[in-house]
Structure formats: structure tokens, C-alpha cells
Design a protein around this motif. Structure first.
Motif, PDB file in Angstrom:
ATOM      1  N   VAL A   1       0.868  -1.183   0.000  1.00 40.43           N
ATOM      2  CA  VAL A   1       0.000   0.000   0.000  1.00 40.43           C
ATOM      3  C   VAL A   1       0.903   1.229   0.000  1.00 40.43           C
ATOM      4  O   VAL A   1       1.418   1.640   1.041  1.00 40.43           O
ATOM      5  N   PRO A   2       1.144   1.835  -1.177  1.00 34.90           N
ATOM      6  CA  PRO A   2       2.087   2.951  -1.270  1.00 34.90           C
ATOM      7  C   PRO A   2       1.597   4.248  -0.635  1.00 34.90           C
ATOM      8  O   PRO A   2       2.397   5.110  -0.294  1.00 34.90           O
ATOM      9  N   ASP A   3       0.277   4.380  -0.484  1.00 32.91           N
ATOM     10  CA  ASP A   3      -0.273   5.595   0.123  1.00 32.91           C
ATOM     11  C   ASP A   3      -1.500   5.217   0.949  1.00 32.91           C
ATOM     12  O   ASP A   3      -2.604   5.107   0.429  1.00 32.91           O
ATOM     13  N   ILE A   4      -1.284   5.013   2.232  1.00 30.85           N
ATOM     14  CA  ILE A   4      -2.382   4.588   3.108  1.00 30.85           C
ATOM     15  C   ILE A   4      -3.493   5.622   3.147  1.00 30.85           C
ATOM     16  O   ILE A   4      -4.678   5.292   3.171  1.00 30.85           O
ATOM     17  N   GLN A   5      -3.120   6.888   3.125  1.00 29.34           N
ATOM     18  CA  GLN A   5      -4.122   7.947   3.217  1.00 29.34           C
ATOM     19  C   GLN A   5      -5.061   7.936   2.020  1.00 29.34           C
ATOM     20  O   GLN A   5      -6.240   8.292   2.135  1.00 29.34           O
ATOM     21  N   ALA A   6      -4.545   7.511   0.876  1.00 30.97           N
ATOM     22  CA  ALA A   6      -5.362   7.502  -0.342  1.00 30.97           C
ATOM     23  C   ALA A   6      -6.281   6.287  -0.413  1.00 30.97           C
ATOM     24  O   ALA A   6      -7.204   6.263  -1.231  1.00 30.97           O
ATOM     25  N   SER A   7      -6.049   5.285   0.438  1.00 27.37           N
ATOM     26  CA  SER A   7      -6.872   4.070   0.406  1.00 27.37           C
ATOM     27  C   SER A   7      -8.133   4.265   1.241  1.00 27.37           C
ATOM     28  O   SER A   7      -8.369   3.571   2.218  1.00 27.37           O
TER      29      SER A   7
ATOM     30  N   ASP B   1     -10.539   0.947   9.433  1.00 28.78           N
ATOM     31  CA  ASP B   1      -9.976   0.893  10.788  1.00 28.78           C
ATOM     32  C   ASP B   1      -8.456   0.855  10.762  1.00 28.78           C
ATOM     33  O   ASP B   1      -7.784   1.537  11.538  1.00 28.78           O
ATOM     34  N   PHE B   2      -7.912   0.044   9.852  1.00 26.83           N
ATOM     35  CA  PHE B   2      -6.457  -0.014   9.704  1.00 26.83           C
ATOM     36  C   PHE B   2      -5.924   1.343   9.267  1.00 26.83           C
ATOM     37  O   PHE B   2      -4.914   1.827   9.792  1.00 26.83           O
ATOM     38  N   ARG B   3      -6.591   1.939   8.285  1.00 23.33           N
ATOM     39  CA  ARG B   3      -6.152   3.231   7.762  1.00 23.33           C
ATOM     40  C   ARG B   3      -6.079   4.267   8.874  1.00 23.33           C
ATOM     41  O   ARG B   3      -5.076   4.986   9.017  1.00 23.33           O
ATOM     42  N   ALA B   4      -7.119   4.348   9.694  1.00 22.78           N
ATOM     43  CA  ALA B   4      -7.154   5.341  10.773  1.00 22.78           C
ATOM     44  C   ALA B   4      -6.044   5.091  11.784  1.00 22.78           C
ATOM     45  O   ALA B   4      -5.359   6.027  12.229  1.00 22.78           O
TER      46      ALA B   4
ATOM     47  N   GLY C   1       4.958   5.747  -1.044  1.00 25.55           N
ATOM     48  CA  GLY C   1       5.742   5.114  -2.102  1.00 25.55           C
ATOM     49  C   GLY C   1       5.793   3.607  -1.947  1.00 25.55           C
ATOM     50  O   GLY C   1       5.691   3.079  -0.849  1.00 25.55           O
ATOM     51  N   THR C   2       5.963   2.929  -3.083  1.00 28.22           N
ATOM     52  CA  THR C   2       6.061   1.475  -3.079  1.00 28.22           C
ATOM     53  C   THR C   2       7.471   1.041  -2.712  1.00 28.22           C
ATOM     54  O   THR C   2       8.442   1.690  -3.089  1.00 28.22           O
ATOM     55  N   LEU C   3       7.585  -0.031  -1.960  1.00 27.03           N
ATOM     56  CA  LEU C   3       8.892  -0.580  -1.614  1.00 27.03           C
ATOM     57  C   LEU C   3       9.613  -0.960  -2.911  1.00 27.03           C
ATOM     58  O   LEU C   3       9.017  -1.527  -3.818  1.00 27.03           O
TER      59      LEU C   3
END
Length: 251
Positions: A95-101, A107-110, A143-145
Motif C-alpha cells: 500500500v504505497p499511500d495509506i491515506q489515499a486508500s 480501521d487499519f487506515r485510521a 511510495g512502493t517498496l
């Protein structure tokens, strides 16, 4: 270790992980070594590792910080998150951008954003189609690993998985289940011991773990044995702080 080249650091990590694969190796120490070394090599800010218990349910077994631990626990409670998906599918989840998901795993995102993590890469722990857990790397940047970093994470996870599911143990499924359950039980004891040390020695939870692990290694004991002694008050590590600086440097 900070002055080592990437190649030397990676070689050292494999040696450290492989060095724990003895007949009576400490599973919990192996997993802490794995996630700590991998986190440093791929330049992640935190890492966590989950194993499946005897019922196939994921449980947090190792983490590099309380922040990562909290995020892992939150997604387990919700039953959803990139690490859960990784375990279910047996494939790496990035998940390169958690905020965008915004639509995935709210719950995980928050929880992740609250702890300052902006991206995550989950790597399956698998061998011959059997998936026993996941290793999860958290970063405070988006960013992606990088592909080579993802390959390093998978390779280290594979080594640890082989260690847990050695052929002599894999042939006896009951022993495998018991070993994994022992690792999960050890985690509970370690958390209890960290709480005791944190309260009695005015230490952070991270520093308490450093003290536990240092005592175990210096005295050739398993983390479980030391944690059990501290938890049931038969072992007092606080006096050792009187003659040494409080831990908190590197894990």
C-alpha cells in the motif's frame, strides 16, 4: 552496523537469522531478529510480524515498536487490513499511500495514520504452499517498496519460515502447532514482563523489552524464561539499572 554497505548488512542479517536455527532455538528471538534486521535494511521505520495460531487465526508475535504493535492489533481486531489480505492470499500486499486508500480497511487506515505511517508492505511467510504468517514493514513516507527491497524482505521471511517448519518438525504437524502456540504464549508473557518493568523501573515499553532481551542474551536464556521470571516476580531486573544507563538506544 550503520557503516556497513547494503550487501554486507544483508549478509550479516542472513547470518544472524540462520544462527538462531539450532535444535533448541528461541522462536520469539528469531522472529524479533528477522523483523528488526529487515526493517533496518529496507529503510522502513517500523515492522511487525504475525503468526497463525492452532486455529488459523493471526496473532501479533513480534514488532519493532509499540506503534507498529498497535496498528497490527487494530487490523486484527477489525479482521481486515493489508497484512490480513497478505495472509489470506499468500501474496505480498503493498500500500504505497495509506491515506489515499479511503475505501479499503478504514480501521487499519485510521490506526496507521494516527501512528504516523503512510505506507506499508506485507510479506507472506510461506513454504511449499503453507502460509504461517506475515511480516509487515511500515514507513512514514509514501511510495512502493523498491523491487529489490521487497525481494530482500521475502528472502528473509523465507529463511525464518524454513526455520520454523523444518522437515523434522513439518513431518509432525502436532509439533508444529505446539511450537507456534508456544511462540504466541511467549508473546503474552513478554508483554506482561514489559508492563512490570515499565511500571517498577519507570521505563518505556520499548526500553523494557531491550532490558529483557539483553538479560536473556547475556545469560544464555530464552526470552520466554526471562519474561516468565519477571512476570511472576521471581526475577528482578530493575537493580541492574542502578549500575548502567537506561536502555533505549538500538534494538
Amino acid at each position: 552496523m550503520g557503516t556497513m554497505s547494503r550487501e554486507a548488512r544483508l549478509n550479516a542479517a542472513f547470518v544472524m537469522v540462520a544462527d538462531t536455527l539450532t535444535a533448541d532455538y528461541d522462536v520469539v528471538d528469531l522472529l524479533h531478529t528477522l523483523v528488526r534486521e529487515c526493517t533496518e535494511i529496507v529503510d522502513a521505520q517500523a515492522g511487525g510480524l504475525m503468526l497463525a495460531d492452532g486455529n488459523g487465526q493471526l496473532q501479533v508475535v513480534a514488532s519493532t515498536s509499540e506503534r507498529a504493535d498497535l496498528v497490527e492489533v487494530m487490523q486484527l481486531a477489525a479482521g481486515a487490513g493489508p497484512c490480513v489480505d497478505c495472509f489470506t492470499s499468500g501474496r505480498a500486499v503493498s500500500v504505497p499511500d495509506i491515506q489515499a486508500s479511503t475505501e479499503d480497511w478504514p480501521d487499519f487506515r485510521a490506526a496507521a495514520l494516527e501512528q504516523g505511517f503512510l505506507s506499508v508492505h506485507a510479506t507472506p511467510m510461506r513454504l511449499r504452499g503453507e502460509i504461517i504468517g506475515t511480516m509487515n514493514l511500515f514507513r512514514t513516507s509514501t511510495g512502493t517498496l523498491k523491487r529489490r527491497d521487497a525481494a530482500v524482505a521475502q528472502a528473509l521471511a523465507d529463511v525464518a519460515t524454513i526455520g520454523i517448519l523444518q522437515e523434522r518438525i513439518a513431518a509432525q504437524s502436532q509439533l508444529v502447532t505446539e511450537q507456534l502456540q508456544r511462540a504466541l504464549d511467549s508473546r503474552v508473557l513478554i508483554e506482561q514482563a514489559k508492563g512490570v518493568l515499565s511500571h517498577s523501573g519507570e521505563l518505556s515499553m520499548e526500553d523494557a523489552f531491550v532490558l529483557l532481551r539483553a538479560h536473556a542474551r547475556n545469560n544464555n536464556l530464552s526470552l520466554r524464561v526471562v519474561a516468565e521470571g519477571v512476570a511472576n516476580r521471581t526475577l528482578d531486573l530493575i537493580p541492574k539499572l542502578a549500575n548502567a544507563a537506561k536502555p533505549g538506544a538500538a534494538r
